[in-house]
Design a protein around this motif. Structure first.
Motif, mmCIF file in Angstrom:
data_model
loop_
_atom_site.group_PDB
_atom_site.id
_atom_site.type_symbol
_atom_site.label_atom_id
_atom_site.label_comp_id
_atom_site.label_asym_id
_atom_site.label_seq_id
_atom_site.Cartn_x
_atom_site.Cartn_y
_atom_site.Cartn_z
ATOM 1 N N THR A 457 -1.942 -8.864 1.736
ATOM 2 C CA THR A 457 -1.350 -7.935 2.696
ATOM 3 C C THR A 457 -2.222 -6.686 2.813
ATOM 4 O O THR A 457 -3.011 -6.374 1.921
ATOM 5 C CB THR A 457 0.068 -7.501 2.269
ATOM 6 N N CYS A 458 -2.045 -5.979 3.916
ATOM 7 C CA CYS A 458 -2.795 -4.735 4.128
ATOM 8 C C CYS A 458 -2.469 -3.711 3.042
ATOM 9 O O CYS A 458 -3.348 -2.970 2.577
ATOM 10 C CB CYS A 458 -2.465 -4.156 5.498
ATOM 11 N N TYR A 464 -11.317 -1.081 2.633
ATOM 12 C CA TYR A 464 -11.017 0.073 3.483
ATOM 13 C C TYR A 464 -11.733 0.033 4.830
ATOM 14 O O TYR A 464 -11.322 0.678 5.786
ATOM 15 C CB TYR A 464 -11.368 1.369 2.744
ATOM 16 N N ASP A 465 -12.830 -0.729 4.911
ATOM 17 C CA ASP A 465 -13.584 -0.787 6.168
ATOM 18 C C ASP A 465 -13.082 -1.895 7.092
ATOM 19 O O ASP A 465 -13.745 -2.235 8.073
ATOM 20 C CB ASP A 465 -15.070 -0.985 5.882
ATOM 21 N N CYS A 466 -11.933 -2.448 6.796
ATOM 22 C CA CYS A 466 -11.383 -3.554 7.596
ATOM 23 C C CYS A 466 -10.907 -3.039 8.951
ATOM 24 O O CYS A 466 -10.029 -2.179 9.031
ATOM 25 C CB CYS A 466 -10.228 -4.225 6.856
ATOM 26 N N GLN A 467 -11.492 -3.561 10.004
ATOM 27 C CA GLN A 467 -11.123 -3.132 11.357
ATOM 28 C C GLN A 467 -9.782 -3.707 11.805
ATOM 29 O O GLN A 467 -9.170 -3.200 12.737
ATOM 30 C CB GLN A 467 -12.219 -3.548 12.340
ATOM 31 N N GLU A 468 -9.336 -4.777 11.117
ATOM 32 C CA GLU A 468 -8.069 -5.413 11.495
ATOM 33 C C GLU A 468 -6.873 -4.824 10.754
ATOM 34 O O GLU A 468 -5.742 -5.264 10.955
ATOM 35 C CB GLU A 468 -8.129 -6.926 11.210
ATOM 36 N N ARG A 469 -7.110 -3.849 9.886
ATOM 37 C CA ARG A 469 -6.043 -3.304 9.050
ATOM 38 C C ARG A 469 -4.870 -2.829 9.918
ATOM 39 O O ARG A 469 -5.039 -2.127 10.909
ATOM 40 C CB ARG A 469 -6.572 -2.142 8.216
ATOM 41 N N HIS A 474 -1.329 1.608 0.555
ATOM 42 C CA HIS A 474 -0.640 2.521 -0.374
ATOM 43 C C HIS A 474 -0.265 1.830 -1.681
ATOM 44 O O HIS A 474 -0.284 2.460 -2.743
ATOM 45 C CB HIS A 474 0.587 3.143 0.295
ATOM 46 N N ILE A 475 0.054 0.536 -1.643
ATOM 47 C CA ILE A 475 0.395 -0.167 -2.885
ATOM 48 C C ILE A 475 -0.846 -0.309 -3.766
ATOM 49 O O ILE A 475 -0.799 -0.076 -4.983
ATOM 50 C CB ILE A 475 1.009 -1.543 -2.581
ATOM 51 N N TYR A 476 -1.967 -0.639 -3.157
ATOM 52 C CA TYR A 476 -3.219 -0.742 -3.910
ATOM 53 C C TYR A 476 -3.597 0.612 -4.514
ATOM 54 O O TYR A 476 -3.998 0.697 -5.688
ATOM 55 C CB TYR A 476 -4.338 -1.243 -2.994
ATOM 56 N N GLU A 477 -3.449 1.666 -3.725
ATOM 57 C CA GLU A 477 -3.801 2.997 -4.212
ATOM 58 C C GLU A 477 -2.906 3.436 -5.366
ATOM 59 O O GLU A 477 -3.372 4.047 -6.340
ATOM 60 C CB GLU A 477 -3.715 4.007 -3.053
ATOM 61 N N GLU A 478 -1.625 3.107 -5.281
ATOM 62 C CA GLU A 478 -0.709 3.432 -6.377
ATOM 63 C C GLU A 478 -1.097 2.688 -7.651
ATOM 64 O O GLU A 478 -1.050 3.241 -8.754
ATOM 65 C CB GLU A 478 0.725 3.075 -5.970
ATOM 66 N N GLU A 479 -1.473 1.417 -7.497
ATOM 67 C CA GLU A 479 -1.896 0.623 -8.660
ATOM 68 C C GLU A 479 -3.159 1.203 -9.288
ATOM 69 O O GLU A 479 -3.291 1.262 -10.515
ATOM 70 C CB GLU A 479 -2.129 -0.828 -8.246
ATOM 71 N N GLN A 480 -4.093 1.645 -8.443
ATOM 72 C CA GLN A 480 -5.336 2.224 -8.942
ATOM 73 C C GLN A 480 -5.067 3.541 -9.678
ATOM 74 O O GLN A 480 -5.668 3.815 -10.722
ATOM 75 C CB GLN A 480 -6.333 2.447 -7.802
ATOM 76 N N SER A 481 -4.159 4.344 -9.132
ATOM 77 C CA SER A 481 -3.796 5.615 -9.788
ATOM 78 C C SER A 481 -3.169 5.359 -11.149
ATOM 79 O O SER A 481 -3.457 6.063 -12.127
ATOM 80 C CB SER A 481 -2.831 6.406 -8.903
#
Length: 495
Positions: A457-458, A464-469, A474-481
């Motif tokens: 999923t998006c 981050y460079d995906c033009q189709e996004r 936000h879920i990925y960013e939360e996991e990274q944090s």
């Protein structure tokens, strides 16, 4: 809610077993004390037998418990985690025997489990409530599991189809026609077929068909159905009758789901219809030709659709029956996506053989990857509609998943849907690229097939460079944090 008679037997059997074990009695010892055979006592504990009053009196004396306590539906503290399950009649609704599970054995396992397992069961029930898990969703998930257990191939139904063909269509030329199916339904099963029966029923406009059961059943159809859809509807009705399937739903699509048996019988009738339209021996030869081509040849699939006068979904379903059984390609998935616009894509059907493959449904409100062939073909279909082209589109792609070694060959088909009946849909088969698959699918490395990096999923995607996004990650960013926080805590702890 009243407890079913079956569950009354289960509760009684569990209580007898618990009391017997607490007293350290074997079946033979309890049999000697009561005069009841060991086999009969075993049947009682399994919930298969419920003794008469005089025998319950004998048991209560031997187990040193009052008659009222023994027959009470009140569960002991040890059996408390089972209470809510039994009150919901879960074991009556779930077809445990199809999965090789006896309800008594499952209850026995739970009754001897530690308290943590009881808490786990309660947690599952609470999760289902919080996420609004409906009974029909549970049944459909169970059906998928049942299909996957059998590699989605059912030899008994294949034999029934062959028997039907010999009995009713021995002299018929192929492909079969609407008129041939209609004649069988009328002559053999006294049906009245109304091809325009739903034309003036505004509330039933989304339905494809409706059957009114009686001694002379009526089959009301949506006049907007294509010829292929009409034939499938009649073939499915023949499946219900020839296989003697009951209970069954009387509308297509679903309005309500009453039992798992109803869901299973609906699937069996659909399987019958597909196998009737696409005979195993003939379609296997066509699939061999398709799979042994050195380059991907979409025209072969389109020719199959034309030859058998079937829908893309029927062909894809038939492939999921035969690829595992005949070709040994068992690591595959089937997906159907639907959309009514260019932004919302819903996964309306899925099946995964030999494991849960990517992609798969998510319970969260996320945006599926727009790079999937299943979704790209729907976007292309909308552009095609503006040109008044109602032909079937075919798309192939090799999908490589971010942070995964899995790669799939995806084949998608899509055809414009009549707007009076439903949304546009695409159907796709994904084959895990493995040594076995490479031996069977000669075009797997065709350089013309595009290779795309994809994700689930998006919201979970790091590209981050995906033009189709279609949505922020936000879920990925939360996991990274969270990972960074854990790493910092670990460093400070070690210092």
């Amino acid at each position: 809610m009243a407890i079913s008679q079956e569950n009354v037997k289960l509760i009684f059997g569990l209580k007898v077993r618990q009391l017997r074990l607490e007293k350290g009695l074997s079946f033979a010892q309890l049999s000697k004390q009561t005069g009841l055979s060991a086999s009969y006592l075993n049947e009682i504990e399994k919930g298969k037998k419920y003794p008469k009053i005089e025998k319950i009196n004998i048991l209560s004396e031997a187990l040193e418990v009052s008659f009222d306590d023994l027959v009470s539906l009140q569960l002991s503290k040890k059996l408390a985690p089972l209470g809510e399950l039994l009150q919901s009649n879960l074991f009556k609704e779930l077809p445990l025997e199809l999965f090789g599970i006896e309800p008594a054995h499952l209850l026995d396992l739970l009754s001897n489990a530690p308290a943590k397992l009881g808490a786990f069961i309660s947690t599952l029930i609470e999760i289902s409530r919080n996420y609004g898990l409906r009974v029909e969703s549970l049944y459909l998930n169970m059906l998928r599991s049942f299909q996957e257990m059998h590699d989605n191939y059912f030899e008994s139904i294949e034999r029934e189809v062959a028997s039907f063909r010999t009995r009713f269509l021995k002299e018929a030329t192929f492909p079969y026609t609407f008129e041939q199916f209609q004649a069988i339904l009328k002559t053999e099963y006294q049906y009245q077929i109304l091809p325009k029966g739903l034309e003036h029923q505004q509330e039933l406009k989304p339905l494809r068909s409706m059957t009114i059961p009686s001694d002379t059943p009526q089959l009301l159809m949506n006049p907007k159905l294509t010829e292929s859809q009409q034939r499938f509807t009649l073939a499915k009705e023949l499946g219900y009758q020839f296989l003697k399937l009951s209970p069954r739903p009387f509308t297509s699509s679903w309005i309500s789901v009453n039992s798992f048996e109803e869901v299973l019988n609906n699937y069996k009738a659909s399987y019958f219809a597909c196998a009737l339209a696409l005979p195993e021996k003939a379609i296997v030869e066509d699939l061999k030709k398709f799979l042994t081509e050195p380059q991907f040849n979409a025209q072969i699939l389109l020719d199959i659709l034309e030859t058998y006068q079937c829908t893309p979904e029927m062909l894809m379903h038939r492939m999921t029956n035969l690829l595992p059984k005949v070709f040994g390609i068992k690591e595959l998935f089937f997906l159907r996506f639907s959309t009514s616009d260019e932004k919302t894509f819903k996964l309306t059907k899925e099946m995964h053989l030999s494991g849960l493959h990517n992609p798969h449904g998510t319970a969260l409100d996320q945006h599926y990857c727009r790079r999937w062939a299943s979704i790209e073909i729907l976007k292309e279909l909308r552009n095609q509609e503006s040109k008044d082209d109602d032909g079937v589109k075919c798309k192939v792609q090799r999908s490589q998943y971010v942070d995964s070694d899995n790669e799939y060959l995806i084949i998608s088909l899509a055809k414009p849907s009549n707007k009076n009946i439903g949304q546009n849909s695409s159907v796709s088969i994904g084959l895990l690229i493995s040594p076995q698959m490479k031996r069977k699918v000669k075009f797997h490395n065709d350089p013309v097939i595009p290779i795309r990096i994809v994700n689930e999923t998006c919201e979970t995607c790091p590209l981050y460079d995906c033009q189709e996004r279609a949505a922020p990650a936000h879920i990925y960013e939360e996991e990274q944090s969270l990972k960074a926080m854990k790493k910092a805590v670990d460093l400070l702890t070690r210092q």
